[in-house]
Design a protein around this motif. Structure first.
Motif, PDB file in Angstrom:
ATOM      1  N   VAL A 158      16.758  33.020   4.607  1.00 44.74           N
ATOM      2  CA  VAL A 158      15.569  33.693   5.123  1.00 44.74           C
ATOM      3  C   VAL A 158      15.829  33.944   6.610  1.00 44.74           C
ATOM      4  O   VAL A 158      16.070  33.002   7.372  1.00 44.74           O
ATOM      5  N   ASN A 159      15.770  35.202   7.019  1.00 44.57           N
ATOM      6  CA  ASN A 159      16.068  35.550   8.404  1.00 44.57           C
ATOM      7  C   ASN A 159      14.826  36.152   9.054  1.00 44.57           C
ATOM      8  O   ASN A 159      14.448  37.294   8.784  1.00 44.57           O
ATOM      9  N   ARG A 160      14.176  35.351   9.911  1.00 44.38           N
ATOM     10  CA  ARG A 160      12.987  35.808  10.638  1.00 44.38           C
ATOM     11  C   ARG A 160      13.267  35.904  12.133  1.00 44.38           C
ATOM     12  O   ARG A 160      12.361  35.741  12.951  1.00 44.38           O
ATOM     13  N   SER A 161      14.512  36.182  12.487  1.00 46.27           N
ATOM     14  CA  SER A 161      14.886  36.230  13.902  1.00 46.27           C
ATOM     15  C   SER A 161      14.319  37.452  14.616  1.00 46.27           C
ATOM     16  O   SER A 161      14.206  37.466  15.841  1.00 46.27           O
ATOM     17  N   SER A 162      13.928  38.484  13.868  1.00 43.82           N
ATOM     18  CA  SER A 162      13.324  39.668  14.474  1.00 43.82           C
ATOM     19  C   SER A 162      11.828  39.457  14.700  1.00 43.82           C
ATOM     20  O   SER A 162      11.161  38.765  13.928  1.00 43.82           O
ATOM     21  N   LEU A 169      15.761  38.664   3.415  1.00 40.55           N
ATOM     22  CA  LEU A 169      16.272  37.635   2.519  1.00 40.55           C
ATOM     23  C   LEU A 169      17.667  38.079   2.113  1.00 40.55           C
ATOM     24  O   LEU A 169      17.868  39.232   1.716  1.00 40.55           O
ATOM     25  N   GLN A 170      18.637  37.155   2.211  1.00 40.67           N
ATOM     26  CA  GLN A 170      20.028  37.488   1.921  1.00 40.67           C
ATOM     27  C   GLN A 170      20.601  36.482   0.936  1.00 40.67           C
ATOM     28  O   GLN A 170      20.445  35.273   1.121  1.00 40.67           O
ATOM     29  N   VAL A 229       6.692  36.038   0.395  1.00 40.06           N
ATOM     30  CA  VAL A 229       8.050  35.700  -0.048  1.00 40.06           C
ATOM     31  C   VAL A 229       8.969  35.269   1.083  1.00 40.06           C
ATOM     32  O   VAL A 229      10.042  34.708   0.816  1.00 40.06           O
ATOM     33  N   ALA A 230       8.573  35.502   2.339  1.00 39.03           N
ATOM     34  CA  ALA A 230       9.461  35.169   3.448  1.00 39.03           C
ATOM     35  C   ALA A 230       8.868  34.204   4.468  1.00 39.03           C
ATOM     36  O   ALA A 230       9.604  33.634   5.266  1.00 39.03           O
ATOM     37  N   HIS A 231       7.535  34.010   4.459  1.00 33.20           N
ATOM     38  CA  HIS A 231       6.893  33.167   5.464  1.00 33.20           C
ATOM     39  C   HIS A 231       6.341  31.873   4.881  1.00 33.20           C
ATOM     40  O   HIS A 231       6.071  30.941   5.640  1.00 33.20           O
TER      41      HIS A 231
END
Length: 270
Positions: free
Chosen positions: A185-189, A197-198, A223-225
């Motif tokens: 999970v990439n929330r760097s932005s 999601l990768q 789905v991401a937080h």
């Protein structure tokens, strides 16, 4: 025993290396696993009963979890499903990884018809009344019938609405060997549309879904937080895309149709 590997830039926040005596059940304390006892999900064309019997789920004494489908003399199948009691979310500005080292069935391809191993995760809020697919589902390893590929999928949906999905990419792997399956999970932005999601096998990214693809901040947040918990299971009977089917007279009972797991781990970026 195989400890989870260090991931540069990340801190290990939870893991299970499946330590314990040979033939015993995995850890069922408050931070580890629920071993599901339930009949088959017929909506998925499954036929197995999940049990907490050590014939279906046990430790090998050397740091590996065995999930073993078994067939009795009446062609009734049993297997196992483990659901994590710990769930984690990715904070804004950070990244998170959920990964496991797994070997799928070692029996020949023609002996695994209907066998459906999976490593996946569900949104924790399913336990507090949020229905599927609104809770969100990450399919990290999904393999069936001894095929030499895994399918990466994301399932989600609006409250009271139907199922939506993204992903669906495949990548091949050697089914007789251990491999590392992971989702990041990439929330760097600072822009949710650029979050992602990768999916990875052995460190190689083969599927990516972004917030822009989901195109809805509420659904993406689901789905991401939100917090997700891991699941390990081997179903028998499958509606696995393009390869759906049931066990037949050649489907072999035993660990060679099952799953072996060295560890499951969550990491968060520093």
């Amino acid at each position: 025993m195989t400890p989870p590997p260090a991931e540069p830039g990340y801190t290990l926040v939870w893991h299970d290396g499946f330590t314990g005596a040979k033939g015993t059940l995995p850890n069922q304390s408050s931070n580890y696993w629920t071993i599901v006892n339930a009949g088959p999900n017929t909506g998925n064309s499954e036929v197995q009963t999940y049990t907490s019997n050590t014939n279906n789920v046990s430790l090998n004494g050397s740091g590996i979890l065995y999930i073993t489908p078994q067939k009795d003399g009446n062609d009734h199948w049993t297997s196992a499903r483990l659901e994590g009691k710990s769930a984690f979310s990715c904070p804004a500005g950070h990244r998170m990884i959920l990964q496991a080292e797994i070997r799928t069935g070692t029996f020949p391809y023609n002996s695994q018809a209907g066998i459906w191993p999976a490593f996946w995760a569900l949104g924790k809020n399913i336990h507090s009344g949020t229905p599927w697919p609104e809770c969100g589902e990450w399919d990290i390893l999904e393999n069936a019938h001894g095929v030499a590929y895994t399918l990466a999928s994301l399932h989600y949906g609006p409250h009271g609405g139907g199922e939506l999905s993204q992903g669906g990419q495949k990548t091949t792997f050697v089914v007789e060997e251990f491999h590392t399956f992971a989702i990041k999970v990439n929330r760097s932005s600072s822009d949710w549309r650029q979050e992602s999601l990768q999916w990875y096998v052995d460190g190689k990214n083969f599927c990516t879904v972004t917030g822009a693809q989901v195109n809805d901040p509420v659904l993406w947040g689901n789905v991401a937080h939100k917090a997700f918990f891991p699941i390990l299971n081997v179903a028998v009977g499958s509606n696995f895309p393009n390869d759906g089917g049931q066990p037949n007279e050649s489907t072999a009972s035993g660990l060679g149709s099952g799953m072996q797991v060295k560890y499951v781990a969550f990491y968060k970026s520093n």
